[in-house]
Design a protein around this motif. Structure first.
Motif, short mmCIF file in Angstrom:
data_model
loop_
_atom_site.label_atom_id
_atom_site.label_comp_id
_atom_site.label_asym_id
_atom_site.label_seq_id
_atom_site.Cartn_x
_atom_site.Cartn_y
_atom_site.Cartn_z
N GLY A 147 42.79 44.29 34.55
CA GLY A 147 41.70 43.44 34.11
C GLY A 147 41.07 42.74 35.30
O GLY A 147 41.58 42.79 36.42
N PRO A 148 39.93 42.05 35.10
CA PRO A 148 39.20 41.42 36.19
C PRO A 148 39.76 40.06 36.60
O PRO A 148 40.64 39.51 35.94
CB PRO A 148 37.79 41.26 35.61
CG PRO A 148 38.02 41.10 34.15
CD PRO A 148 39.21 41.96 33.82
N ALA A 155 51.19 43.63 35.67
CA ALA A 155 51.87 43.69 34.37
C ALA A 155 51.41 42.57 33.43
O ALA A 155 51.14 42.82 32.25
CB ALA A 155 53.38 43.62 34.56
N ALA A 156 51.33 41.34 33.93
CA ALA A 156 50.97 40.22 33.06
C ALA A 156 49.51 40.32 32.61
O ALA A 156 49.20 40.09 31.43
CB ALA A 156 51.22 38.90 33.77
N VAL A 157 48.62 40.67 33.53
CA VAL A 157 47.21 40.80 33.16
C VAL A 157 47.03 41.96 32.17
O VAL A 157 46.27 41.86 31.20
CB VAL A 157 46.33 41.01 34.40
CG1 VAL A 157 44.87 41.23 34.00
CG2 VAL A 157 46.42 39.80 35.34
N GLY A 200 60.13 46.89 29.83
CA GLY A 200 59.64 46.80 31.20
C GLY A 200 58.72 45.62 31.38
O GLY A 200 58.57 44.76 30.49
N GLY A 201 58.07 45.56 32.54
CA GLY A 201 57.27 44.40 32.89
C GLY A 201 56.17 44.07 31.91
O GLY A 201 56.02 42.92 31.47
N VAL A 202 55.37 45.06 31.51
CA VAL A 202 54.25 44.81 30.60
C VAL A 202 54.76 44.34 29.25
O VAL A 202 54.25 43.36 28.67
CB VAL A 202 53.38 46.08 30.45
CG1 VAL A 202 52.32 45.87 29.35
CG2 VAL A 202 52.70 46.43 31.76
#
Length: 335
Positions: A284-285, A144-146, A170-172
């Motif tokens: 994401g990476p 979610a954070a990435v 929500g989380g994102v």
């Protein structure tokens, strides 16, 4: 060790607690004793619809987890036993653009996830946890954070003074609000709950819209931006909201589509007429995650955790996710 697997049955009844041998790390791998997981909507869908998603029987779910390094495989040099680490969503995506190969290294989908007492992860597939974060807090970050950081900062290219539209709580969306706050980005947040809107206001949201009271919320967004529209939309709303998001974004703005929640039918005319950049975001990476962790540590961001559920009662976490009553993240804690 105890582990949850997706077994026989339908819905959440397919989630089964089993006994397995503790795995051994191979070359370039580490054994992690899990201390916390967090769950995403993707994890719920994977359990409920494993067959339709191409998930094989007995797959361990969940992409997001944090714990302590217990043992090292041959050739591991960056970690040692006792280190606190958080897993990366993709085990093989270190940097650069996403590829078919990196997509096949997503935890809790193509490969086993982290809802187990012990998990083997790649050395390149974990990152150190800063002292400012607990295991529970760190476990909320990998997906979610990435995703929020990628939507807003990396691909969204939002800068201080810009305006972002965040759908839901929500989380994102909550991570996007927190990131926007320390980056000086204004936010407009939608929800069907006045109580949740009040909570997100305390996190720094600039404008609040209850979409049940204002079903044509895209018009409210335009009104709040003096007819211009927002610079970035983080589109997690679900079928039918994409067309509204396109109307709410400015000419030349960006709409980031997250996960499998977006959908519905849309006429592309507005996208072309407004030169909107419409992009899919799939987390994401590792190097992006590392950058985010540094930003979180520096800005003393505290992830919002709605509820922490014991490992033995993990199904309760997914039931809460399914209810849609949560605000921010739901965590599963290991004893």
């Amino acid at each position: 060790m105890k582990a949850y697997v997706i077994g026989e049955g339908s819905g959440l009844e397919a989630l089964t607690l089993v006994e397995r041998d503790v795995p051994k790390p191979g070359p370039g791998e580490i054994l992690v004793r899990m201390k916390a997981n967090s769950i995403n909507y993707r994890d719920l869908l994977t359990i409920k619809n494993a067959g339709a998603r191409g998930i094989t029987d007995q797959r361990i779910p969940n992409s997001d987890g944090a714990g302590i390094v217990e043992a090292l495989g041959e050739g591991v040099t960056h970690y040692q036993a006792g280190d606190r680490v958080v897993g990366c969503f993709f085990q093989d995506w270190v940097s650069g653009p996403i590829t078919e190969k990196t997509m096949m290294s997503a935890l809790g989908g193509p490969i086993d996830g982290v809802l187990a007492e012990y998990v083997v992860l790649k050395e390149q597939g974990v990152l150190p946890i800063p002292e400012s974060l607990s295991f529970e807090q760190a476990a909320t970050l990998p997906c979610a954070a990435v995703t929020a950081w990628n939507c807003l900062i990396e691909k969204g290219e939002a800068n201080a003074g810009d305006i972002a539209l965040l759908l839901g709580t929500g989380g994102v969306s909550i991570f996007a609000q927190q990131i926007a706050k320390f980056c000086g980005i204004q936010t407009i947040v939608t929800s069907s709950s006045d109580e949740k809107l009040e909570r997100v206001k305390k996190l720094g949201a600039s404008t609040l819209i209850n979409y049940r009271d204002q079903p044509d919320w895209e018009n409210a967004v335009l009104e709040a931006t003096n007819g211009k529209g927002v610079d970035v939309v983080i589109e997690v709303g679900g079928a039918g909201t994409l067309a509204k998001s396109v109307e709410a974004v400015r000419i030349g703005g960006t709409v980031s589509l997250v996960g499998v929640l977006t959908g519905g039918t849309i006429d592309p005319t507005s996208i072309m007429r407004k030169s909107v950049k419409l992009q899919g975001i799939y987390v994401g990476p590792q190097d992006m995650f590392a950058k985010l962790i540094r930003a979180i540590d520096y800005n003393e961001l505290n992830p919002v955790i709605e509820e922490t559920v014991a490992f033995d009662n993990a199904k309760d976490a997914y039931r809460l996710m399914e209810s849609g009553q949560h605000f921010g993240k739901i965590v599963i804690a290991f004893s």
